[in-house]
Design a protein around this motif. Structure first.
Motif, PDB file in Angstrom:
ATOM      1  N   ALA A  38     -27.563 -10.657   0.509  1.00 63.37           N
ATOM      2  CA  ALA A  38     -28.349 -11.872   0.260  1.00 63.37           C
ATOM      3  C   ALA A  38     -29.836 -11.591   0.458  1.00 63.37           C
ATOM      4  CB  ALA A  38     -27.879 -12.998   1.175  1.00 63.37           C
ATOM      5  N   ALA A  39     -30.176 -10.794   1.460  1.00 73.87           N
ATOM      6  CA  ALA A  39     -31.573 -10.424   1.691  1.00 73.87           C
ATOM      7  C   ALA A  39     -32.114  -9.637   0.502  1.00 73.87           C
ATOM      8  CB  ALA A  39     -31.708  -9.613   2.975  1.00 73.87           C
ATOM      9  N   GLN A  40     -31.337  -8.677   0.038  1.00 69.41           N
ATOM     10  CA  GLN A  40     -31.741  -7.866  -1.115  1.00 69.41           C
ATOM     11  C   GLN A  40     -31.996  -8.753  -2.325  1.00 69.41           C
ATOM     12  OE1 GLN A  40     -31.606  -4.134  -1.304  1.00 69.41           O
ATOM     13  NE2 GLN A  40     -32.827  -4.532  -3.126  1.00 69.41           N
ATOM     14  N   ALA A  41     -31.096  -9.690  -2.597  1.00 73.68           N
ATOM     15  CA  ALA A  41     -31.249 -10.576  -3.757  1.00 73.68           C
ATOM     16  C   ALA A  41     -32.510 -11.437  -3.631  1.00 73.68           C
ATOM     17  CB  ALA A  41     -30.014 -11.463  -3.907  1.00 73.68           C
ATOM     18  N   ALA A  42     -32.748 -11.982  -2.448  1.00 77.24           N
ATOM     19  CA  ALA A  42     -33.925 -12.827  -2.248  1.00 77.24           C
ATOM     20  C   ALA A  42     -35.214 -12.011  -2.393  1.00 77.24           C
ATOM     21  CB  ALA A  42     -33.870 -13.495  -0.880  1.00 77.24           C
TER      22      ALA A  42
END
Length: 186
Positions: A120-124
């Protein structure tokens, strides 16, 4: 409540507080007065009280612009209280209201990284890069470098850190020392 907000912007917190409290005494759920008082509490370092006021404001389902501001400030108060999970939830709610706000994606990605929600961090953070302008791109690259470091990808971390520096990010001495230490161990 508008007068209280103007007083807050003019740097007159005591008068702003008095005005907001006066409005809330007559209209306990007044969104503008709640926002003003919550901001005053946050500025005074009373983050728990600010959080409660932001939540009370949001429970009243304010207009989208006011809700966006409240969610962003709620997220900051939660971060100040070391409650990254609640901050991530607030950033997610804000993101639903402003899906093209690169700075919002960056802030959410940083919180998700600290929570070790890697994907999720990578996507954001990738979204922040896609939407961002020059100064924000540097910050997003730096946060992605930290994500790679946290995941154990020293090469990716070094590459992204270099890109962040090329984009104008300020040096991060602790990060540089850690990368150097890992490189020396290889």
């Amino acid at each position: 409540a508008n007068a209280a907000t103007v007083l807050l912007r003019l740097g007159r917190p005591a008068a702003a507080r008095s005005g907001a409290e006066h409005v809330l005494a007559r209209q306990p759920g007044h969104p503008g007065a709640l926002l003003c008082l919550a901001q005053l509490e946050a500025q005074a370092g009373n983050q728990a009280r600010a959080r409660d006021l932001f939540q009370r404001l949001l429970a009243g389902q304010p207009a989208p612009e006011l809700a966006l501001t409240a969610y962003l400030l709620l997220a900051r108060s939660c971060q100040a209280l070391n409650d990254d999970a609640a901050a991530a939830d607030a950033y997610t709610a804000a993101q639903a209201l402003a899906p093209r706000d690169a700075a919002l994606h960056l802030a959410r990605g940083a919180v998700l990284r600290r929570l070790q929600r890697w994907d999720a961090a990578q996507a954001a953070l990738d979204q922040a890069l896609a939407l961002g302008a020059a100064p924000l791109v540097a910050d997003a690259c730096l946060e992605l470098a930290r994500l790679c470091r946290d995941r154990g990808d020293a090469a990716g971390a070094a590459l992204l850190y270099r890109r962040a520096r090329e984009q104008g990010a300020a040096p991060d001495a602790a990060f540089e020392a850690e990368v150097a230490k890992r490189n020396a161990a290889m």
